[in-house]
Scaffold this active site. Structure first.
Site, short mmCIF file in Angstrom:
data_model
loop_
_atom_site.label_atom_id
_atom_site.label_comp_id
_atom_site.label_asym_id
_atom_site.label_seq_id
_atom_site.Cartn_x
_atom_site.Cartn_y
_atom_site.Cartn_z
N ARG A 100 -6.09 -1.03 -5.49
CA ARG A 100 -5.48 -2.14 -4.75
C ARG A 100 -6.49 -3.27 -4.62
NH1 ARG A 100 -2.45 -0.15 -0.63
NH2 ARG A 100 -2.47 -2.05 0.59
N LYS B 77 0.14 -5.44 5.76
CA LYS B 77 1.25 -6.09 6.45
C LYS B 77 1.23 -5.79 7.95
CE LYS B 77 4.13 -4.48 3.41
NZ LYS B 77 5.33 -4.00 2.73
N GLU C 181 8.32 -2.62 0.66
CA GLU C 181 9.05 -2.24 1.86
C GLU C 181 9.27 -3.53 2.66
OE1 GLU C 181 7.08 0.63 4.36
OE2 GLU C 181 8.72 0.60 5.80
P1 ATP Z 1 0.73 -2.87 3.24
O1 ATP Z 1 -0.40 -1.92 3.46
O2 ATP Z 1 0.30 -4.30 3.21
O3 ATP Z 1 1.91 -2.64 4.10
P2 ATP Z 1 2.12 -1.45 1.28
O4 ATP Z 1 1.53 -0.77 0.11
O5 ATP Z 1 2.62 -0.60 2.37
O6 ATP Z 1 1.15 -2.57 1.76
P3 ATP Z 1 4.56 -2.08 0.03
O7 ATP Z 1 5.60 -3.02 0.47
O8 ATP Z 1 4.85 -0.65 0.03
O9 ATP Z 1 3.29 -2.40 0.87
O10 ATP Z 1 3.99 -2.52 -1.39
C1 ATP Z 1 4.78 -2.82 -2.51
C2 ATP Z 1 3.93 -2.62 -3.74
O11 ATP Z 1 2.79 -3.44 -3.68
C3 ATP Z 1 3.45 -1.19 -3.83
O12 ATP Z 1 3.64 -0.74 -5.14
C4 ATP Z 1 2.00 -1.27 -3.46
O13 ATP Z 1 1.27 -0.28 -4.11
C5 ATP Z 1 1.63 -2.68 -3.91
N1 ATP Z 1 0.52 -3.20 -3.11
C6 ATP Z 1 0.45 -3.31 -1.77
N2 ATP Z 1 -0.75 -3.78 -1.37
C7 ATP Z 1 -1.46 -3.99 -2.51
C8 ATP Z 1 -2.78 -4.46 -2.78
N3 ATP Z 1 -3.62 -4.82 -1.79
N4 ATP Z 1 -3.18 -4.55 -4.06
C9 ATP Z 1 -2.35 -4.21 -5.06
N5 ATP Z 1 -1.10 -3.75 -4.88
C10 ATP Z 1 -0.65 -3.64 -3.62
MG MG Z 2 4.04 0.97 1.61
#
Ligand code: ATP
Ligand code: MG
Length: 553
Positions: free
Chosen positions: A262, A272, A32
């Site tokens: 994760r 983020k 995102e």
């Molecule tokens: P954040 O909590 O940092 O906003 P998010 O999951 O909302 O993370 P996205 O932009 O939706 O962020 O993530 C893109 C991809 O990266 C998704 O498939 C998510 O599952 C993966 N991802 C995000 N954080 C991690 C992590 N700490 N370890 C492994 N994969 C991750």
């Molecule tokens: Mg997300």
């Protein structure tokens, strides 16, 4: 180590699918664009792109841009840069969930027409009450039995902007008594009169993640939709969406959602939203501050893509969440830099040394290897003269036998140069040491020493008249502790950055370029700052120490 996910449970699922006749393995990385990528995303990137490589498939980069309030093109650009820098190539073109807004709308119409979605007027508070709890079933919305015609009319009016934000939503009609709360008539569309960074003001309804994500996967022909564990409970909804649309929409694939743990690291923020708070509150100097665990921060700090990829390989992929020691990431970086970073001499806390028996105004050039692990890197010339700098902590007036550095009356070797003896300590009126007077032994020149002298200590140094001034930023963890339950800003380390303004470095560093990495002998690894470094303004970031605290199990 390679980036191919040699063996993990996701690969095992794919192997089985291939054995059962599946061809054209297709994965995706779906960030995102609401912030910069962090080290956790690197794990997901390495996994998704790695699976595509291993299985001769392809991996899409898709921006999941269905929530326009938080999204921005600055984030889109940074994400593309970071994925490329990590060494991966997505299947062109870049995809955006917003490209499918028309198709999401058609999907919603199909669900309405087949009796699987309805427009609901409950406000969010009422909806919460109707939803029930983990132990109690929910109650049907009073709007659940609207006719298809009424739903179509209302949904179109929602799309045309006839209602205020939040006045109505579109919900899937599934089961208010389901033990899985995600299936209790989840919201799939909401009204939000928000400008979108790509579609402008064209839409005032936006799809929810759980609706848009499976459809995006299916439209793109994704075969394996790999995501993190918190989506495990959403998988039944993912499948429900696909199953109720597959036939009518003729999707090219029936994507399969697979969840993995994760990445969480000690003393490290991997969200983020929280990283944005650090940026917005001014705790750090932007998303790429060298202390940030963002990909751009790690890059500016001096991390290499190889080190990050090797780290992701080393931690593996599993089904259970765990906390990884940051020392493991540093270990991977150190292995890479030890092999590849050129060695130079830099004095961080200079103490002047006058070699009283060395001719005045004479400068000689000594041969110094660039990297003992890489003989093919050759050597460089370093100037030596009557005045040099050593580290303040490398001298003690008095010290016990275990102190192998310089003391009054003692001898040390200067790296790539001569053995010197300290004869006199010069102090200012308050007793601070300001200068040492030493003598050198001409017969002890490195490479042609036949003096037979043995000394225990070797110091790094820089010749004083040719030395360049440099600024060196030392870094520590941004957080004092692992992320706990309280406000993480309370755990911010007030001394996470120390700037040394008056360091002395060897003249060869004038030729360094932004982003170049070096081992400063005995001091650690450092990187020329990608924002401020120039040949007139030498600014280095401390990358990682020399000493490894990681212990493989
Ligand atoms: P954040 O909590 O940092 O906003 P998010 O999951 O909302 O993370 P996205 O932009 O939706 O962020 O993530 C893109 C991809 O990266 C998704 O498939 C998510 O599952 C993966 N991802 C995000 N954080 C991690 C992590 N700490 N370890 C492994 N994969 C991750
Ligand atoms: Mg997300």
């Amino acid at each position: 180590m390679s980036t191919s996910s040699a063996s993990n449970f996701v690969q095992n699922i794919i192997t089985e699918d291939i054995n059962n006749g599946m061809t054209n393995i297709h994965t995706r990385f779906p960030p995102e664009p609401n912030g910069y990528l962090h080290i956790g995303h690197a794990k997901s990137i390495c996994l998704n792109f790695g699976l595509a490589q291993t299985n001769h498939g392809i991996c899409n980069l898709r921006f999941d841009d269905t929530n326009p309030i938080k999204e921005d093109t600055e984030y889109v650009d940074s994400i593309m840069e970071d994925v490329r820098w990590l060494g991966f190539t997505w299947s062109e073109p870049v995809h955006y969930a917003s490209d499918y807004f028309g198709q999401f709308y058609q999907c919603a119409l199909h669900l309405i027409k087949t009796g699987h979605a309805f427009v609901c007027d409950l406000d969010s508070e009422a909806m919460r009450q109707y939803r029930g709890t983990l132990t109690e079933p929910g109650k049907d919305s009073p709007y659940r039995n609207r006719s298809v015609e009424e739903n179509l009319t209302l949904f179109e009016a929602m799309k045309n902007g006839e209602f205020a934000d939040g006045a109505k939503v579109l919900r899937a009609k599934i089961d208010m008594a389901s033990p899985n709360i995600n299936l209790r008539d989840p919201v799939i569309y909401r009204i939000s009169k928000t400008h979108h960074h790509r579609t402008g003001d064209q839409w005032c309804i936006y799809p929810m993640y759980d609706f848009a994500h499976p459809i995006s996967d299916a439209i793109e022909g994704i075969t394996h939709s790999v995501c993190t564990l918190e989506f495990e409970d959403h998988r039944p909804l993912y499948d429900w969406v696909i199953d109720h649309l597959q036939e009518a929409m003729h999707f090219p694939s029936r994507p399969k959602q697979i969840e993995f743990a994760r990445l969480a690291l000690t003393k490290t923020v991997t969200s983020k939203r929280k990283l944005k708070r650090l940026v917005d509150s001014g705790v750090v100097d932007g998303w790429d501050d060298p202390r940030m665990p963002t990909i751009s921060g790690l890059r500016r700090r001096g991390y290499t893509p190889e080190a990050i990829r090797n780290f992701c390989e080393l931690i593996g992929v599993s089904k259970s969440n765990s906390l990884v020691d940051f020392a493991m990431l540093e270990h991977c970086l150190r292995e890479d830099l030890n092999q590849n970073a050129p060695r130079v001499m830099a004095v961080l806390h200079p103490l002047k040394v006058v070699i009283t028996n060395y001719p005045e105004n004479k400068i000689e050039h000594l041969e110094a290897e660039i990297n003992p692990n890489k003989p093919e890197a050759g050597s460089r010339q370093i100037p030596f003269g009557r005045e040099i700098y050593i580290e303040q902590e490398d001298f003690r007036e008095e010290a016990n036998k275990k102190f192998f550095r310089l003391k009054l009356g003692g001898e040390v070797r200067l790296k790539h140069a001569y053995i010197i003896r300290c004869d006199e300590v010069i102090k200012d009126e308050t007793g601070n040491i300001i200068e040492l007077h030493c003598t050198y032994d001409e017969t002890t020149k490195s490479g042609s020493d036949n003096s037979g002298k043995k000394v225990k200590g070797t110091l790094h140094w820089v010749e004083a008249t040719t030395a360049l001034n440099a600024k060196v930023c030392l870094h520590d963890f941004l957080l004092l502790d692992d992320e706990g339950d309280g406000d993480f800003l309370d755990a911010v380390n007030p001394a996470s950055q120390v700037v040394l303004q008056n360091c002395k470095v060897e003249p060869s560093l004038a030729k360094a370029q932004k982003g170049d990495r070096f081992q400063f002998l005995r001091n650690g690894y450092f990187c020329a700052d990608s924002r401020y470094f120039s040949s007139e303004n030498l600014v280095f970031n401390h990358t990682v120490s020399l000493k490894d605290s990681y212990k493989p199990e």
